[in-house]
Design an enzyme around this catalytic site. Structure first.
Site, short mmCIF file in Angstrom:
data_model
loop_
_atom_site.label_atom_id
_atom_site.label_comp_id
_atom_site.label_asym_id
_atom_site.label_seq_id
_atom_site.Cartn_x
_atom_site.Cartn_y
_atom_site.Cartn_z
N ARG A 81 0.83 -1.21 0.00
CA ARG A 81 0.00 0.00 0.00
C ARG A 81 0.87 1.26 0.00
NH1 ARG A 81 -5.32 -1.65 3.72
NH2 ARG A 81 -6.37 -2.70 1.99
N LYS A 116 -17.21 -19.12 2.88
CA LYS A 116 -18.68 -19.17 2.91
C LYS A 116 -19.32 -18.43 1.76
CE LYS A 116 -19.09 -19.50 7.86
NZ LYS A 116 -19.63 -18.90 9.07
N GLY A 146 -8.02 -9.41 0.54
CA GLY A 146 -6.97 -9.68 1.52
C GLY A 146 -6.34 -11.07 1.41
N GLY A 172 -12.11 -5.06 1.14
CA GLY A 172 -13.55 -4.81 1.07
C GLY A 172 -13.96 -4.05 -0.18
C1 3PG Z 1 -8.85 -2.03 4.39
O1 3PG Z 1 -7.86 -2.38 5.03
O2 3PG Z 1 -9.55 -2.83 3.74
C2 3PG Z 1 -9.16 -0.58 4.32
O3 3PG Z 1 -8.13 0.18 4.87
C3 3PG Z 1 -10.48 -0.27 4.97
O4 3PG Z 1 -10.43 -0.59 6.32
P1 3PG Z 1 -11.77 -0.87 7.14
O5 3PG Z 1 -12.26 -2.21 6.69
O6 3PG Z 1 -11.40 -0.80 8.58
O7 3PG Z 1 -12.75 0.22 6.74
MG MG Z 2 -11.26 -4.09 5.68
#
Ligand code: 3PG
Ligand code: MG
Length: 400
Positions: free
Chosen positions: A37, A198, A355, A378
């Site tokens: 990042r 899931k 992730g 996300g």
């Molecule tokens: C992440 O790591 O996916 C982003 O920085 C967003 O973080 P969050 O899920 O805590 O909003």
């Molecule tokens: Mg996150």
């Protein structure tokens, strides 16, 4: 693709530019364990420095829930940033308020300043306009270079973009370009590989994907729910039995639309969920009641490799097996290597994100060979679900 302004023609000389970045980097034992990042925001920051701007970085770290949590300070990240930028990075103990504003003002043009965690204030997650206005006082121009936070309608990603001249940073631009080329206007046929534990967390994604891709490969624990729905006994495998109807609905809808769904036909089975557990390979039709499906077996991997040769665009989210425990990551690693080789040969465009996915691909040692690897978790999922990302949408309407 949604429209947004890049800062190509922006005269940033002598201006203070607030840049929203995602410094929510993975840490292990107090040290940053993955610098991706940070690496990805360097082009934007170097370009703004070359333009003569004073750069003020806004970010969150962790989820401090609206109050200062010392363990979630951004201070320790300044030194790594400085290394990547080859220039000092000044840390300011607060992100709003007269003192922070004064400190920012006093640094000379060309400085890079990192403000403290924006989530120390409840106004951030509440997308509070008054808080966004406080943030906006610190600079004159806003740049969002945090695609991975753009699924959050927060003050530093959404509200602020309506009250300042707002631009997309290079990293956000690269993410959107890569992701759009994979799903919105892709070279066909397109295959999506979706794995993970899931289906309950990925229903929107599956329903959206069957409309967009030609072939959908389902792996990981999710595949068991589909196998079970088709009447196959998955033994002691992770399986959402209550979602059998939903799984069948997805299968029949896919068939109607002409999206081919591929489920594993051979699996690696074990009686214990632990690294090194004794295991065997068998047809998924042959799972004993005390056995769990923990990975795709080489036979299925080979079929998938063959199918991949006919594919022009691949989009990948989620591992195909329990990749975190050896040897049940082997299937994912093998398919990742095949995708990487085809990408290097120039026959496949490969895009991956999320992730777990990025860790799995890193474990396979293929991150350098994929066409694009998103840094988003996300946000990548929500984008794959076909949802609008508030942080990106907000860049369409600026207040200049
Ligand atoms: C992440 O790591 O996916 C982003 O920085 C967003 O973080 P969050 O899920 O805590 O909003
Ligand atoms: Mg996150």
């Amino acid at each position: 693709m949604v429209g947004f302004k890049t800062f190509d023609d922006l005269d940033a000389n002598g201006k203070t530019v607030l840049v929203r970045v995602d410094l929510n980097v993975p840490m292990a034992d107090g040290k940053i364990s993955d610098f991706t990042r940070i690496e990805r925001i360097v082009p934007t920051l170097q370009e703004l420095r070359t333009k003569g701007a004073k750069i003020v970085l806004l970010s969150h770290f962790g989820r401090p829930k609206g109050q200062p949590v010392p363990e979630m300070s951004l201070r320790p990240i300044a030194a790594s940033l400085a290394q990547y930028l080859s220039c000092p990075v000044e840390f300011v103990h607060d992100c709003v308020g007269a003192d922070a504003e004064k400190k920012v003002q006093d640094f000379p043009d060309g400085s890079v300043i990192l403000l403290e965690n924006v989530r120390y204030y409840a106004g951030e997650e509440a997308n509070d306009v008054a808080f966004a206005e406080e943030l906006a006082k610190v600079g004159e121009i806003y740049v969002n270079d945090a695609f991975s936070c753009s699924h959050r309608a927060h003050a530093s990603t959404e509200a602020i973009a309506h009250i300042m001249p707002a631009y997309a940073g290079r990293n956000l631009e690269a993410e959107l370009t890569a992701l759009s080329s994979a799903l919105e206007n892709p070279l066909r046929p397109v295959m999506a590989i979706v794995g993970g534990a899931k289906i309950s967390t990925k229903l929107d994604l599956l329903f959206n994907l069957i409309e967009k891709v030609d072939c959908l490969v389902i792996g990981g624990g999710m595949a068991n729910t589909f196998l079970n729905a088709k009447g196959i006994n998955v033994g002691a495998s992770l399986c959402e039995h209550d979602l059998a109807n939903t799984a069948n609905e997805i299968l029949s809808k896919a068939e109607k639309i002409g999206c081919e769904i591929l489920l594993p036909s051979f699996a690696v089975l074990a009686k214990e969920f632990r690294a090194g557990a004794a295991n065997r390979t068998a047809s998924v039709e042959d799972v004993k009641s005390d056995e769990m499906i923990l990975d795709v077996a080489p036979e299925s991997v080979a079929l998938l490799e063959e199918r991949l040769k006919t594919i022009k665009t691949l989009i990948w989210n989620g591992p195909l097996g329990a990749f975190e425990i050896d040897p049940f990551g082997d299937g994912t690693v093998a398919v990742a290597k095949a995708a990487e080789a085809l990408t290097r040969n120039g026959t496949l465009i490969s895009v991956a994100g999320g992730g777990d996915t990025v860790s799995a691909l890193a474990k396979a040692g293929v991150t350098g060979g994929f066409t694009y690897i998103s840094t988003a978790g996300g946000a990548f999922l929500e984008w794959m679900e076909g949802k609008d990302l508030p942080g990106v949408l907000a860049l369409n309407s600026d207040a200049t």
